[in-house]
Design a protein around this motif. Structure first.
Motif, mmCIF file in Angstrom:
data_model
loop_
_atom_site.group_PDB
_atom_site.id
_atom_site.type_symbol
_atom_site.label_atom_id
_atom_site.label_comp_id
_atom_site.label_asym_id
_atom_site.label_seq_id
_atom_site.Cartn_x
_atom_site.Cartn_y
_atom_site.Cartn_z
ATOM 1 N N LEU A 49 -4.452 3.958 1.159
ATOM 2 C CA LEU A 49 -3.405 4.117 0.161
ATOM 3 C C LEU A 49 -3.572 3.092 -0.957
ATOM 4 N N LEU A 50 -3.989 1.887 -0.620
ATOM 5 C CA LEU A 50 -4.219 0.867 -1.648
ATOM 6 C C LEU A 50 -5.243 1.356 -2.657
ATOM 7 N N GLU A 51 -6.335 1.922 -2.178
ATOM 8 C CA GLU A 51 -7.371 2.424 -3.080
ATOM 9 C C GLU A 51 -6.846 3.578 -3.926
ATOM 10 N N ILE A 52 -6.084 4.466 -3.319
ATOM 11 C CA ILE A 52 -5.496 5.587 -4.062
ATOM 12 C C ILE A 52 -4.606 5.060 -5.180
ATOM 13 N N LEU A 53 -3.741 4.115 -4.851
ATOM 14 C CA LEU A 53 -2.810 3.569 -5.843
ATOM 15 C C LEU A 53 -3.544 2.827 -6.948
ATOM 16 N N ARG A 54 -4.523 2.032 -6.587
ATOM 17 C CA ARG A 54 -5.294 1.298 -7.599
ATOM 18 C C ARG A 54 -6.015 2.243 -8.540
ATOM 19 N N ARG A 55 -6.595 3.292 -8.008
ATOM 20 C CA ARG A 55 -7.319 4.263 -8.849
ATOM 21 C C ARG A 55 -6.386 5.030 -9.765
ATOM 22 N N ASN A 56 -5.092 4.921 -9.496
ATOM 23 C CA ASN A 56 -4.120 5.646 -10.312
ATOM 24 C C ASN A 56 -3.181 4.700 -11.050
ATOM 25 N N GLY A 57 -3.648 3.486 -11.315
ATOM 26 C CA GLY A 57 -2.953 2.589 -12.221
ATOM 27 C C GLY A 57 -2.067 1.516 -11.624
ATOM 28 N N ALA A 58 -1.874 1.484 -10.317
ATOM 29 C CA ALA A 58 -1.046 0.431 -9.710
ATOM 30 C C ALA A 58 -1.862 -0.858 -9.627
ATOM 31 N N GLY A 100 10.239 1.633 7.119
ATOM 32 C CA GLY A 100 9.119 2.326 6.493
ATOM 33 C C GLY A 100 8.166 1.457 5.704
ATOM 34 N N TYR A 101 8.301 0.141 5.769
ATOM 35 C CA TYR A 101 7.377 -0.737 5.055
ATOM 36 C C TYR A 101 6.031 -0.782 5.778
ATOM 37 N N ARG A 102 4.953 -0.775 4.991
ATOM 38 C CA ARG A 102 3.605 -0.849 5.519
ATOM 39 C C ARG A 102 2.714 -1.562 4.505
ATOM 40 N N LEU A 103 1.550 -2.005 4.952
ATOM 41 C CA LEU A 103 0.535 -2.524 4.044
ATOM 42 C C LEU A 103 -0.266 -1.340 3.522
ATOM 43 N N ALA A 104 -0.367 -1.232 2.211
ATOM 44 C CA ALA A 104 -1.088 -0.102 1.613
ATOM 45 C C ALA A 104 -2.558 -0.095 1.992
ATOM 46 N N PHE A 108 -3.424 5.028 5.871
ATOM 47 C CA PHE A 108 -4.326 6.146 5.587
ATOM 48 C C PHE A 108 -3.542 7.446 5.765
ATOM 49 N N PRO A 109 -2.803 7.860 4.719
ATOM 50 C CA PRO A 109 -1.976 9.059 4.852
ATOM 51 C C PRO A 109 -2.823 10.304 5.113
ATOM 52 N N SER A 110 -2.306 11.164 5.982
ATOM 53 C CA SER A 110 -2.991 12.419 6.283
ATOM 54 C C SER A 110 -2.103 13.619 5.990
ATOM 55 N N GLU A 111 -0.910 13.340 5.480
ATOM 56 C CA GLU A 111 0.026 14.399 5.103
ATOM 57 C C GLU A 111 0.801 13.933 3.879
ATOM 58 N N ASP A 112 1.618 14.811 3.324
ATOM 59 C CA ASP A 112 2.403 14.455 2.145
ATOM 60 C C ASP A 112 3.280 13.247 2.438
ATOM 61 N N VAL A 113 3.319 12.305 1.488
ATOM 62 C CA VAL A 113 4.133 11.101 1.640
ATOM 63 C C VAL A 113 4.840 10.796 0.320
ATOM 64 N N VAL A 114 5.922 10.029 0.430
ATOM 65 C CA VAL A 114 6.598 9.471 -0.724
ATOM 66 C C VAL A 114 6.612 7.969 -0.530
ATOM 67 N N VAL A 115 6.065 7.234 -1.510
ATOM 68 C CA VAL A 115 5.898 5.787 -1.394
ATOM 69 C C VAL A 115 6.576 5.116 -2.575
#
Length: 121
Positions: A49-58, A100-104, A108-115
């Motif tokens: 998730l960290l990589e996903i977020l970073r690649r999308n501007g976070a 629901g807190y986690r380290l990004a 490793f999400p495998s289904e739809d999530v809201v973060v």
């Protein structure tokens, strides 16, 4: 899979693994960010998730390079929280884990999530 990211008043949807945002480039499949303007920006399929977020501007000020040792990439899953990891338990209280807190970097999400991104990220 869709990842909805809430950052203050902003909301973005990231589609991973197909759907309308899938872009084919030669033999490799690339995936893109679908924002409110319906723009698609190609990205390679990320791992965490960290990589996903970073690649999308976070922007995260992680000191460990995504290894789960600094605890600086904490996010809150509003829907579809990933399983708790040892690294989560090291850096996040049981009460926050239950909320629901986690380290990004270790999610490793495998289904739809809201973060929800936390302030300062």
């Amino acid at each position: 899979m869709k990842i909805t990211v809430i950052n203050g008043n902003e909301k973005k949807e990231i589609l991973i693994g197909g759907g309308d945002s899938e872009v084919k480039s030669g033999r490799k499949r690339l995936f893109g960010l679908l924002d409110a303007k319906k723009d698609v920006r190609p990205i390679q399929k990320p791992k965490s998730l960290l990589e996903i977020l970073r690649r999308n501007g976070a922007h995260f000020k992680v000191e460990c390079g995504g290894m789960g040792t600094c605890g600086k990439c904490k996010v809150k899953f509003l829907e579809g929280a990933t399983p708790v990891t040892i690294q989560d338990m090291t850096h996040i209280s049981q009460e926050e884990l239950d909320e629901g807190y986690r380290l990004a970097c270790k999610s490793f999400p495998s289904e739809d999530v809201v973060v929800e991104l936390l302030r300062g990220q």
